[in-house]
Design a protein around this motif. Structure first.
Motif, PDB file in Angstrom:
ATOM      1  N   PHE A  42       0.856  -1.203   0.000  1.00 43.08           N
ATOM      2  CA  PHE A  42       0.000   0.000   0.000  1.00 43.08           C
ATOM      3  C   PHE A  42       0.883   1.241   0.000  1.00 43.08           C
ATOM      4  O   PHE A  42       2.050   1.195   0.363  1.00 43.08           O
ATOM      5  N   GLN A  63      -2.779   5.209   1.567  1.00 40.37           N
ATOM      6  CA  GLN A  63      -3.678   4.049   1.668  1.00 40.37           C
ATOM      7  C   GLN A  63      -3.559   3.371   3.028  1.00 40.37           C
ATOM      8  O   GLN A  63      -2.645   3.656   3.804  1.00 40.37           O
ATOM      9  N   THR A  69     -15.168   0.700  -2.346  1.00 45.45           N
ATOM     10  CA  THR A  69     -14.303   0.608  -3.531  1.00 45.45           C
ATOM     11  C   THR A  69     -12.816   0.488  -3.187  1.00 45.45           C
ATOM     12  O   THR A  69     -12.023   1.368  -3.501  1.00 45.45           O
ATOM     13  N   VAL A 102      -8.831  -0.745  -3.230  1.00 44.66           N
ATOM     14  CA  VAL A 102      -7.857  -0.903  -4.308  1.00 44.66           C
ATOM     15  C   VAL A 102      -7.686  -2.385  -4.637  1.00 44.66           C
ATOM     16  O   VAL A 102      -7.613  -2.772  -5.802  1.00 44.66           O
ATOM     17  N   THR A 103      -7.607  -3.223  -3.583  1.00 43.74           N
ATOM     18  CA  THR A 103      -7.630  -4.681  -3.783  1.00 43.74           C
ATOM     19  C   THR A 103      -8.900  -5.203  -3.126  1.00 43.74           C
ATOM     20  O   THR A 103      -9.314  -4.732  -2.068  1.00 43.74           O
ATOM     21  N   GLU A 114      -7.923   3.245  -0.268  1.00 42.34           N
ATOM     22  CA  GLU A 114      -7.546   4.657  -0.131  1.00 42.34           C
ATOM     23  C   GLU A 114      -8.143   5.200   1.172  1.00 42.34           C
ATOM     24  O   GLU A 114      -9.314   4.937   1.480  1.00 42.34           O
TER      25      GLU A 114
END
Lengths: 327, 327
Positions: free
Chosen positions: B26, B30, B90, B92-93, B103
């Motif tokens: 990250f 993040q 939502t 990132v992974t 995020e």
């Protein structure tokens, strides 16, 4: 008074010129205008033919906007006085007549630099274009607008209003002549909507799309407009003559919106604000109506024909009450 | 870490459980979350099958919202700290995994009175319903909303948010069970959209129409919605699976509008405002997610089937990482 009168709905022959029609009464909140000019709009022909949702009681006098001189005012009217030069919108009795009764909230002063013929075209096209751009789409300086049908009455008004407010103005017309008229009024970029792939060509010119699209014929163009509009853009539906298939996903992808525009829903306060703003822009010479043709009152039938039949308009068709009737 | 991984697009069999997938890196902005629950949405199945506009690079971990405990934070992260209970949107992974990178602007505190399973359903449905009602449609207290599909994830969130903001809430569902669930969450009036003439029946109940319509299936309902919406009303298109024929005149007659809603277009500032407001409403017990089914991670395939196949949803389907994998 002399008036064009429709006794039953039908074709243009149903417009009769009456020489001794009674001057209409008016209330405390209304004014009587001595009409000098009465502009003709497509909606006049829809109503006269009987193909319109809200039809007037028969017999009726056509004409939904005009300009002239205040003859008398109701006891409660403060904003205008007898002798004033004025323009007006949506009169109580039609404007194709030597006198017309109008609600005082729909009457505005006509600056000296604007003729009666020019002033007669402000009450529908300019108010509608203003409502679409600034009340409904909330245009901000620097935004881009795309006028689908920029050489018509509302279209040319939108071009002039757009330039007056520092918007970047793109548009379409159906002929070279129409494109030239729109350009002469300030349009930054024009394209002929009869060209093949004209939507692709516009998007080549402006790939990110337009902040605002003004649409005069939604049943033909609306699904294209969903492609032409930018992220967070607004499409104003000003005219429509049928149904159309659309892909609502296009709205989601850009969080764009489609908004209906209907001048009759204007509140008295909005009408005052819109009219006052237009008068200011006329005085500062930022607006100047484009006139295509002037005819006498007894050629209203011809005016009705031309407003629909001409393949591309290039300004307004106006009945000038000062022109003697033709034989 | 343990993760559900899709190596190629296709049916649910393409979801594989990996026991030793690497914990992702990250950045400074993040956070790494130890995931406790990961909600399943229809969009997860569109992506997994490959039928979606924006597909991730393969292989990928499914799951676009979740809840858990902050494990580590990037050097620039100020809003959360290791050990915090959080919900997120939502990532990132993907969230169908024991760890997920998010995020920091999409991570919000999870109040003590809300479980991880409940919190895992806030990041898509509640943020989407909030964006539609308050960012796009600008709902005002006392207005009426009509939720076309009120028993689904976004629908139930909209019912609760509507009641929290003193809106009058009407809705549809496809089954008696779905109608009951929506009523139990505060809906004032429900109707089954599989009934004949249900649009006429709603308009009998509320002839002036609705200030706001939330539409989950625009390709089926949008032309009806143009009838159901009130003068100056707003229709939010939240879901759509095809084209539809509409009559744009309906938009003009009421000066109504149709607005696309897409959570991915939320700005960081809007995300912070929306998330903060939802946290306040959770704390004051005005929102409470409805859970239909909890499954272990290795039954994500079953969850994907159910989220699409169930004829009427009645709350969310969630992968609970604390439930031991089934044999």
């Amino acid at each position: 008074m002399e008036a064009a009168v429709v006794h039953r709905f039908g074709d243009v022959k149903n417009i009769r010129i009456e020489k001794n029609w009674p001057i209409p009464d008016f209330t405390d909140t209304q004014v009587l205008v001595k009409v000098k000019a009465s502009a003709v709009n497509p909606v006049d022909t829809y109503i006269r033919s009987g193909n319109y949702a809200n039809l007037p009681k028969l017999p009726y006098i056509p004409g939904r906007e005009g300009a002239g001189i205040i003859e008398k005012v109701g006891s409660g009217v403060k904003n205008v006085a007898p002798g004033d030069r004025v323009w007006f919108s949506t009169p109580v009795t039609g404007s194709a007549s030597t006198y017309s009764v109008v609600e005082s909230t729909s009457v505005f002063p006509l600056p000296e630099n604007i003729s009666f013929v020019e002033g007669s075209t402000l009450g529908i096209a300019y108010l509608t274009a203003f409502r679409a751009l600034f009340v409904k789409a909330k245009a901000r300086p620097g935004e881009s607008i795309f006028v689908h049908g920029a050489s018509g009455g509302v279209g040319l008004a939108a071009v002039q209003l757009g330039k007056a407010y520092n918007l970047k103005v793109y548009g379409t017309a159906g002929t070279t002549e129409g494109m030239e008229v729109a350009k002469s009024q300030g349009a930054d970029f024009m394209i002929n909507h009869n060209e093949d792939n004209y939507v692709d060509k516009i998007l080549e010119e402006k790939p990110e799309g337009f902040d605002i699209v003004l649409e005069m014929l939604a049943n033909v163009n609306l699904n294209h407009d969903l492609c032409l509009v930018a992220k967070f853009g607004r499409i104003c539906v000003i005219g429509n003559r049928g149904q159309i298939q659309i892909d609502p996903r296009r709205l989601m992808q850009k969080e764009s919106s489609v908004v209906g525009v209907f001048l009759a829903h204007t509140s008295p306060q909005e009408m005052e604000e819109m009219g006052t703003e237009i008068v200011d822009l006329l005085r500062s010479k930022k607006l100047k109506p484009v006139i295509d043709l002037e005819l006498p009152l007894n050629q209203l039938d011809e005016a009705h024909k031309q407003v629909i039949e001409k393949s591309s308009s290039k300004g307004k068709i106006v009945i000038n009450l000062d022109i003697p009737n033709a034989n």
